[in-house]
Write an enzyme that holds these catalytic residues in place. Structure first.
Site, PDB file in Angstrom:
ATOM      1  N   GLU A 168      44.183  52.061  37.722  1.00  0.00           N
ATOM      2  CA  GLU A 168      44.560  53.389  38.244  1.00  0.00           C
ATOM      3  C   GLU A 168      43.271  54.177  38.310  1.00  0.00           C
ATOM      4  O   GLU A 168      42.731  54.579  37.282  1.00  0.00           O
ATOM      5  CB  GLU A 168      45.533  54.082  37.274  1.00  0.00           C
ATOM      6  CG  GLU A 168      46.873  53.397  37.119  1.00  0.00           C
ATOM      7  CD  GLU A 168      47.844  53.746  38.227  1.00  0.00           C
ATOM      8  OE1 GLU A 168      47.432  54.392  39.215  1.00  0.00           O
ATOM      9  OE2 GLU A 168      49.010  53.367  38.110  1.00  0.00           O
TER      10      GLU A 168
ATOM     11  N   CYS B  73      44.004  63.233  38.262  1.00  0.00           N
ATOM     12  CA  CYS B  73      43.689  62.223  39.285  1.00  0.00           C
ATOM     13  C   CYS B  73      44.423  62.530  40.576  1.00  0.00           C
ATOM     14  O   CYS B  73      43.878  62.349  41.656  1.00  0.00           O
ATOM     15  CB  CYS B  73      44.033  60.835  38.786  1.00  0.00           C
ATOM     16  SG  CYS B  73      45.709  60.688  38.155  1.00  0.00           S
TER      17      CYS B  73
HETATM   18  P1  NAP Z   1      35.817  56.506  32.982  1.00  0.00           P
HETATM   19  O1  NAP Z   1      34.462  56.944  32.647  1.00  0.00           O
HETATM   20  O2  NAP Z   1      35.991  55.411  33.976  1.00  0.00           O
HETATM   21  O3  NAP Z   1      36.501  56.073  31.602  1.00  0.00           O
HETATM   22  C1  NAP Z   1      37.839  55.645  31.523  1.00  0.00           C
HETATM   23  C2  NAP Z   1      38.044  54.878  30.241  1.00  0.00           C
HETATM   24  O4  NAP Z   1      37.348  53.622  30.322  1.00  0.00           O
HETATM   25  C3  NAP Z   1      37.507  55.575  28.991  1.00  0.00           C
HETATM   26  O5  NAP Z   1      38.352  55.308  27.898  1.00  0.00           O
HETATM   27  C4  NAP Z   1      36.159  54.876  28.818  1.00  0.00           C
HETATM   28  O6  NAP Z   1      35.685  54.969  27.517  1.00  0.00           O
HETATM   29  C5  NAP Z   1      36.574  53.469  29.176  1.00  0.00           C
HETATM   30  N1  NAP Z   1      35.490  52.518  29.452  1.00  0.00           N
HETATM   31  C6  NAP Z   1      34.237  52.755  29.898  1.00  0.00           C
HETATM   32  N2  NAP Z   1      33.560  51.590  30.017  1.00  0.00           N
HETATM   33  C7  NAP Z   1      34.414  50.601  29.635  1.00  0.00           C
HETATM   34  C8  NAP Z   1      34.303  49.184  29.529  1.00  0.00           C
HETATM   35  N3  NAP Z   1      33.188  48.527  29.815  1.00  0.00           N
HETATM   36  N4  NAP Z   1      35.374  48.508  29.092  1.00  0.00           N
HETATM   37  C9  NAP Z   1      36.520  49.124  28.781  1.00  0.00           C
HETATM   38  N5  NAP Z   1      36.685  50.463  28.844  1.00  0.00           N
HETATM   39  C10 NAP Z   1      35.640  51.186  29.278  1.00  0.00           C
HETATM   40  O7  NAP Z   1      36.722  57.705  33.502  1.00  0.00           O
HETATM   41  P2  NAP Z   1      36.865  59.165  32.906  1.00  0.00           P
HETATM   42  O8  NAP Z   1      35.644  59.946  33.251  1.00  0.00           O
HETATM   43  O9  NAP Z   1      37.281  59.073  31.474  1.00  0.00           O
HETATM   44  O10 NAP Z   1      38.124  59.719  33.738  1.00  0.00           O
HETATM   45  C11 NAP Z   1      38.037  60.357  34.974  1.00  0.00           C
HETATM   46  C12 NAP Z   1      38.432  59.412  36.095  1.00  0.00           C
HETATM   47  O11 NAP Z   1      39.691  58.835  35.838  1.00  0.00           O
HETATM   48  C13 NAP Z   1      38.590  60.141  37.427  1.00  0.00           C
HETATM   49  O12 NAP Z   1      38.026  59.383  38.457  1.00  0.00           O
HETATM   50  C14 NAP Z   1      40.087  60.209  37.618  1.00  0.00           C
HETATM   51  O13 NAP Z   1      40.528  60.297  38.947  1.00  0.00           O
HETATM   52  C15 NAP Z   1      40.502  58.930  37.000  1.00  0.00           C
HETATM   53  N6  NAP Z   1      41.906  58.988  36.649  1.00  0.00           N
HETATM   54  C16 NAP Z   1      42.799  58.213  37.349  1.00  0.00           C
HETATM   55  C17 NAP Z   1      44.156  58.286  37.072  1.00  0.00           C
HETATM   56  C18 NAP Z   1      45.181  57.472  37.839  1.00  0.00           C
HETATM   57  O14 NAP Z   1      46.304  57.347  37.366  1.00  0.00           O
HETATM   58  N7  NAP Z   1      44.864  56.943  38.993  1.00  0.00           N
HETATM   59  C19 NAP Z   1      44.595  59.136  36.057  1.00  0.00           C
HETATM   60  C20 NAP Z   1      43.659  59.919  35.386  1.00  0.00           C
HETATM   61  C21 NAP Z   1      42.319  59.826  35.679  1.00  0.00           C
HETATM   62  P3  NAP Z   1      34.698  56.165  27.064  1.00  0.00           P
HETATM   63  O15 NAP Z   1      35.384  57.450  27.376  1.00  0.00           O
HETATM   64  O16 NAP Z   1      34.620  55.928  25.615  1.00  0.00           O
HETATM   65  O17 NAP Z   1      33.451  55.989  27.851  1.00  0.00           O
END
Ligand code: NAP
Ligand code: MG
Length: 495
Positions: A256, A291
């Site tokens: 997602e 999102c």
């Molecule tokens: P992110 O940087 O991609 O992080 C998402 C999650 O992945 C965090 O828990 C992060 O941990 C973890 N992560 C990072 N590297 C990883 C790896 N190598 N292996 C496993 N997990 C890893 O995103 P964000 O900045 O937290 O969130 C914002 C984004 O999420 C936006 O683009 C938004 O649109 C999207 N989003 C999408 C939805 C949907 O349903 N489509 C819903 C909400 C948000 P850390 O935080 O510890 O780095």
């Protein structure tokens, strides 16, 4: 629970027990409204902790998956009831949540309550799966049995950590999986406290929680050989990486990812105060960090001035400040990195001569200018389509508003994006809106509203294009955590 003043420390949770991370490491979480205020310390999990958590989930799997769907549904309903039972604790967690995250108290309360609702829904979708699908062919009887997959790794971002878990955790459990959850480092305290409560209501090993830096625990979790499903919500870049790691073990995954949702305001839209209020929350709820917030607005040219005037007036009434105060309806962004993404987009629009209007009230200027991650709502009028705020995901309080002439042009503009998460059509003519909706490339289309306030969680949710793969929630959300297992015999034996 006194969460207002003390600096709390949260543990990891493995096999029914909360404990510090191996080595005792923690990291600090600060208040986004006052970045010098330490709110708490979250456990810094290690790859050894991840391995132990996955193995605990694997060990708990035979007994948990051996229950019927109905038995698990009953246990999930009990979780929902227990979560709602302690109002004082709910209020305390809601306040702590605002302090660690920034979002307003009303939204933290919604988020904390909604997770229980999602447990109820997943229980209902799950219990229907005790009944196998029966296919009677000319030569064979086939039963399609929905078999729990195994250990599921659930990864959530910081923006709505518990609401997003509500779209995958109860569904994974209803389907009979045992899970390891990794909340985001940017919002780990209240998600951990809440998950610990949930985990403690279920048999040991069914729910395990690891917090800490993704660079240490991310790949060990998603790349673990015993993980049979990955369900990731987050950014496109990390999603790509997760897909590469999953490819090693051919681990099925749901992604997602981001969105850049279009809202189309038609010439026959009803534009009253209630409509502008819904629009405000659709765009600026959680300071735009949703999102499927409306992130591009396309308005029929005949209504453009009316929409801009009405929406500007609504945005001017926004109160930006400390999310703990009842008067505030927009808190800070969650972190400095996200603030920079949005302020850079606004600066680029200004530098290119766009008409940028910053709106909203700031009751406490000292706080607003005191280093917290604040940005008032900003509208970019008649935005040029090449601007980054139009083309990319802003994930913050900035909205480009543009004109269109025909329905066909509006659909083409909405689809002119690498994303396809959600969209909305604002019209009084349902047939017309339905005709337009069917041509839009997005996983969800709302009528006369947009985003979480317009959604009940019963349908599947997910995106087209860069917005992701697969679906969460609804019946599909539970099925996604199962494997279809056909049991077949010559006709007359099974059916
Ligand atoms: P992110 O940087 O991609 O992080 C998402 C999650 O992945 C965090 O828990 C992060 O941990 C973890 N992560 C990072 N590297 C990883 C790896 N190598 N292996 C496993 N997990 C890893 O995103 P964000 O900045 O937290 O969130 C914002 C984004 O999420 C936006 O683009 C938004 O649109 C999207 N989003 C999408 C939805 C949907 O349903 N489509 C819903 C909400 C948000 P850390 O935080 O510890 O780095
Ligand atoms: Mg955008």
């Amino acid at each position: 629970m006194e969460l207002q003043s003390e600096v709390i420390t949260t543990d990891i949770f493995i096999n029914g027990e909360a404990r510090p991370a191996t080595g005792g490491g923690t990291y600090d979480i600060f208040n986004p409204a006052r970045p010098s205020e330490l709110v708490g310390k979250a456990a810094s999990g290690t790859k050894e902790d991840v391995d132990e958590a996955v193995r605990a989930a694997h060990a708990a799997f035979p007994a948990w998956s051996g229950l019927s769907y109905a038995e698990r549904a009953a246990m999930l309903r009990n979780v929902a009831t227990e979560l709602a039972a302690d109002q004082a604790d709910l209020t305390a967690r809601s306040q702590l949540f605002t302090r660690e995250h920034g979002k307003i108290a009303q939204e933290t309360m919604i988020e904390l309550s909604r997770i229980g609702e999602r447990f109820e829904q997943a229980a209902t979708f799950g219990e229907a799966l005790d009944e196998d699908e029966r296919i009677q062919g000319a030569r064979f009887d086939t039963l399609v049995h929905r078999q729990p997959a195994g250990v599921a790794a659930l990864v959530v971002p910081w923006n709505w950590p518990l609401a997003i878990l509500g779209c995958k955790l109860p569904q994974a459990l209803a389907a009979g999986n045992c899970v390891v959850v990794k909340p985001s480092a940017n919002s780990a305290l209240v998600p951990s406290l809440t998950l610990h409560r949930i985990a403690a209501m279920l048999p040991p090993g069914v729910v395990n929680i690891i917090t800490g830096s993704a660079s240490r625990i991310g790949d060990p979790l998603i790349g673990h050989l015993l993980v049979r499903k990955i369900n990731f919500t987050g950014s496109v870049d990390v999603g790509r990486h997760v897909m590469k790691v999953a490819a090693q073990n051919i681990t099925p995954l749901v992604l997602e990812l981001g969105g850049n949702d279009a809202g189309i305001i038609c010439q026959d839209a009803q534009l009253d105060d209630a409509a502008f209020e819904r629009m405000y929350w659709a765009v600026f709820g959680s300071s735009g960090q949703i999102c499927y917030a409306m992130k591009r607005m396309y308005v029929h040219e005949s209504r453009y001035d009316e929409v801009v005037d009405g929406f500007l007036a609504k945005c001017d009434a926004a109160v930006v400040g400390d999310g703990l105060l009842a008067e505030t309806n927009m808190g800070p962004l969650n972190n400095a990195k996200q603030l920079k993404v949005v302020t850079d987009m606004i600066a680029q629009a200004r530098a290119q001569g766009a008409d940028v209007r910053e709106c909203g009230q700031v009751p406490d200027e000292e706080l607003y200018n005191g280093g917290g991650y604040f940005q008032k709502p900003a509208l970019v009028l008649n935005a040029d389509p090449s601007l980054s705020v139009v083309r990319e995901e802003q994930f913050g309080p900035a909205l480009p508003i543009m004109k269109y002439k025909t329905d066909e042009e509006a659909i083409a503009l909405a689809n002119d994006s690498e994303f396809g998460l959600a969209s909305s059509i604002w019209s009084e003519d349902t047939d017309r809106a339905l005709g337009m909706a069917r041509k839009i490339e997005s996983g969800y289309t709302f009528f006369n509203d947009h985003g979480p306030r317009a959604q009940d969680g019963l349908g599947p949710f997910g995106g087209f294009k860069l917005s992701g793969i697969g679906r969460n929630m609804g019946r599909d959300g539970v099925l996604g955590f199962t494997e279809a297992h056909c049991i077949s015999a010559p006709s007359g034996k099974l059916i």
